[in-house]
Design a protein around this motif. Structure first.
Motif, PDB file in Angstrom:
ATOM      1  N   PHE A  13     -10.940  -4.906   8.835  1.00 36.27           N
ATOM      2  CA  PHE A  13     -11.637  -3.958   7.963  1.00 36.27           C
ATOM      3  C   PHE A  13     -12.687  -3.224   8.780  1.00 36.27           C
ATOM      4  O   PHE A  13     -13.460  -3.852   9.517  1.00 36.27           O
ATOM      5  N   SER A  23      -9.904   4.047   0.365  1.00 35.11           N
ATOM      6  CA  SER A  23      -9.438   3.249   1.515  1.00 35.11           C
ATOM      7  C   SER A  23      -8.271   3.941   2.216  1.00 35.11           C
ATOM      8  O   SER A  23      -7.510   4.696   1.597  1.00 35.11           O
ATOM      9  N   THR A  76      -5.864  -8.815   8.677  1.00 36.53           N
ATOM     10  CA  THR A  76      -6.421  -7.472   8.459  1.00 36.53           C
ATOM     11  C   THR A  76      -7.696  -7.280   9.268  1.00 36.53           C
ATOM     12  O   THR A  76      -8.490  -8.209   9.438  1.00 36.53           O
ATOM     13  N   PHE A 100       0.855  -1.198   0.000  1.00 40.55           N
ATOM     14  CA  PHE A 100       0.000   0.000   0.000  1.00 40.55           C
ATOM     15  C   PHE A 100       0.884   1.238   0.000  1.00 40.55           C
ATOM     16  O   PHE A 100       2.089   1.153   0.285  1.00 40.55           O
ATOM     17  N   ARG A 110      -5.226   2.610   4.650  1.00 40.72           N
ATOM     18  CA  ARG A 110      -4.597   1.342   5.042  1.00 40.72           C
ATOM     19  C   ARG A 110      -3.292   1.647   5.780  1.00 40.72           C
ATOM     20  O   ARG A 110      -2.468   2.403   5.278  1.00 40.72           O
ATOM     21  N   VAL A 170      -7.623  -1.461   7.839  1.00 34.40           N
ATOM     22  CA  VAL A 170      -8.101  -0.910   6.566  1.00 34.40           C
ATOM     23  C   VAL A 170      -9.477  -0.295   6.756  1.00 34.40           C
ATOM     24  O   VAL A 170     -10.403  -0.950   7.244  1.00 34.40           O
ATOM     25  N   LEU A 176      -2.919  -5.365   9.727  1.00 37.00           N
ATOM     26  CA  LEU A 176      -3.220  -4.263   8.807  1.00 37.00           C
ATOM     27  C   LEU A 176      -4.592  -3.730   9.194  1.00 37.00           C
ATOM     28  O   LEU A 176      -5.536  -4.510   9.386  1.00 37.00           O
TER      29      LEU A 176
END
Lengths: 383, 219
Positions: free
Chosen positions: A186, A103, A184, A74, A105, A118, A116
């Protein structure tokens, strides 16, 4: 003696001719309806498959070093979230990109676990397309977590978890994907902006290109020109493998449709015309006596065109019903992944009901003109 | 009623010419019963089709009630044929998928009102076909088919009936009956032009034309 009772009488008398005409037209309508329904299902399936493939366009800050981008996955250069709105206002059916998602990130650490984080904005689509958003929709105050996050943080659906100072509810059943998604979390864009204290910032706009051109056709130059005119401060990265796969799938379907439909229509028109010519030949004496009785060319043409239109109407009903039934019955085995993609289409059926009689009459036009121009004296003297 | 002046019809086929009517000149008055005779190929059918506005002559004039038949538009000629001329053919030329009533009504130029249907019913009754109104021509004998063709020819109360060997396929009894019906039409003031080989019309015809190789050789 009305034209229609005359036509009905003749159809009843020369059953085979009418039956073969009806069969030919019904077969054509069946194929047209079935191929259209399958094409629509294929379109939905393609859309689903490409949605599953993910975005193939990534718009990042022009200042981003591509080495860093590819190494980290990213961009570390933040952009103003207003750029997303600016790009979204240009979404129409005339641009080559769609499905815009902003997004933010970043790497993040939760309870000693490097993850991560996001944030995803809502999906912007071109007006009037009614397209579904890419991926899942994340509700306010919830997060979707990867399997490794779930395992280490000991979280499952409906559990609460803290990200920074904010508390969220886990809204998914974490499944191992074998991708960075497993580590991740989200969340909604504004939630992540808040956690990271980067209000109004994004670091990427993801999109799908709509060009449907393969790599050798250089879609990237077109996309860069279009996007660059709107957002000169971004650079466009295209994931060619995904874009190519998507383009090829669509092109294959379009090529099949371009070949099948015209072939069926031409074959059907020739078949109809051939049977109409035979019908005219069989009815030469009848045409002669109708002329002798003072019937004009319009009446004679009406007998043949009316018959064709009537058969076309019947064929449209049978063909639309049979084609729809066949696709609903056998389609799911052709498209097992998305059985729901196969649906009846009443609008298409109505279009067939209107178009088939016109098509049949059009195919019979030349034979009807042969009948009109036929010299009645020639047959009447054949006693 | 009909005036033919130097009417010639030449058929061209494969580079050769066949003169089917050769300067045919005759007047046929209203109310006449004319029998046209001649050997096969003498031009009888060509004459009949020409008189009926079905076969444009290569040269000459055909007048019907003072109108030049072949100067009329096709639509006007069709209208005249429908209103004023009835045809009867040797091979009947009935429409096989229509019943008897349908075949008779086929001659009607306009909408089928009750009066037209009544007239068709009366004709079928008069010609001895009332019992078979809903039958199709294929279910009739040759004599019955020809009587049906006569009924169709009479529907519109024509001024002229053109009959092309109407008794050619009939036994003497049926032939006599068909001729009798044509004679009745004639006695009611109609004009009949009958092409025939036989002698069935001799009793009723008041004029005989003889054709040979397209020429009128006796009147």
């Amino acid at each position: 003696m009305s034209l229609w009772s005359h036509i009905f009488g003749e159809i009843g008398f020369r059953k085979l001719n009418a039956l073969f005409s009806l069969l030919g037209l019904t077969l054509a309508v069946t194929i047209v309806v079935a191929s259209r329904l399958l094409a629509e299902a294929d379109e939905r399936e393609t859309r689903r498959v490409t949605r599953d493939m993910g975005f193939n366009l990534r718009l990042i800050s022009a200042e981003t070093d591509l080495g860093q981008f590819y190494r980290d996955g990213f961009s570390r250069n933040a952009m103003n979230a207003a750029m997303l709105d600016r790009l979204a206002t240009h979404l129409t059916n005339n641009v080559s990109f769609n499905h815009l998602v902003g997004s933010l990130r970043r790497e993040y650490t939760i309870n000693g676990q490097d993850i991560l984080l996001v944030g995803l904005s809502e999906t912007y689509v071109a007006p009037g397309q009614g397209k579904k958003p890419m991926g899942v929709v994340i509700k306010k105050g919830t997060v979707h977590i990867g399997s490794e996050v779930a395992r280490k943080q000991k979280k499952k659906r409906d559990d609460t978890m803290h990200v920074g100072e904010r508390q969220f509810t886990v809204a998914n059943d974490p499944i191992e994907t074998g991708t960075p998604d497993d580590i991740t979390i989200f969340a909604r864009l504004e939630d992540v902006q808040s956690v990271l204290r980067l209000e109004g910032k994004i670091n990427e706009i993801e999109a799908i290109d709509c060009l449907c051109l393969t790599a050798d056709q250089d879609p990237l130059a077109i996309l860069r020109k279009e996007i660059g005119d709107i957002l000169p401060e971004v650079q466009v990265v295209q994931m060619r493998t995904l874009a190519d796969a998507r383009a090829k799938q669509r092109q294959t379907r379009e090529k099949v449709n371009q070949f099948v439909l015209p072939s069926v229509l031409v074959a059907s028109a020739v078949w109809m015309a051939l049977l109409a010519v035979l019908n005219v030949r069989d009815r030469r004496q009848e045409i002669g006596i109708l002329r002798a009785l003072g019937k004009g060319g319009g009446r004679i043409a009406g007998l043949f065109l009316g018959k064709a239109a009537l058969l076309g109407l019947m064929a449209s009903v049978f063909g639309a019903a049979f084609g729809t039934w066949a696709v609903l019955e056998f389609g799911p085995s052709l498209f097992p992944v998305t059985k729901k993609a196969i649906q009846a289409n009443p609008t298409l059926a109505w279009q067939m009901v209107v178009a088939t009689p016109v098509f049949a009459a059009f195919a019979s036009f030349i034979p009807a003109m042969l009948a009109v121009s036929h010299d009645p004296a020639e047959t009447l003297r054949e006693d | 009623m009909i005036r033919c002046d130097e009417v010639t019809k030449i058929f061209r086929k494969n580079g050769s010419e066949i003169t089917s009517l050769d300067r045919f000149t005759a007047d046929i008055g209203a109310g006449e019963f004319v029998a046209v005779r001649g050997p096969s190929g003498s031009g009888k059918t060509t004459l009949l089709l020409t008189l009926g506005g079905m076969q444009r002559p290569s040269a000459g004039l055909v007048q019907f009630s003072g109108r030049d038949l072949y100067r009329l538009s096709p639509a006007d000629r069709a209208g005249l044929r429908s209103a004023e001329i009835g045809f009867v053919f040797q091979m009947f030329h009935l429409v096989p998928y229509l019943d008897l009533m349908g075949n008779v009504l086929l001659a009607s130029p306009g909408k089928l009102g009750p009066a037209v249907r009544q007239r068709a019913g009366e004709l079928l009754d008069k010609l001895g076909l009332a019992e078979r109104v809903s039958h199709r021509p294929g279910e009739l004998s040759a004599g019955e088919r020809q009587r049906l063709a006569v009924a169709r020819a009479l529907l519109n109360r024509p001024k002229l009936i053109l009959a092309d060997e109407p008794t050619g396929n009939l036994d003497p009894e049926n032939a006599a009956e068909v001729i009798r019906h044509l004679a009745e039409f004639h006695q009611a003031g109609g004009t009949v032009v009958l092409v025939t080989h036989g002698t069935a019309a001799d009793t009723y015809a008041d004029r005989f034309l003889r054709l040979k190789q397209g020429r009128l050789v006796a009147d």
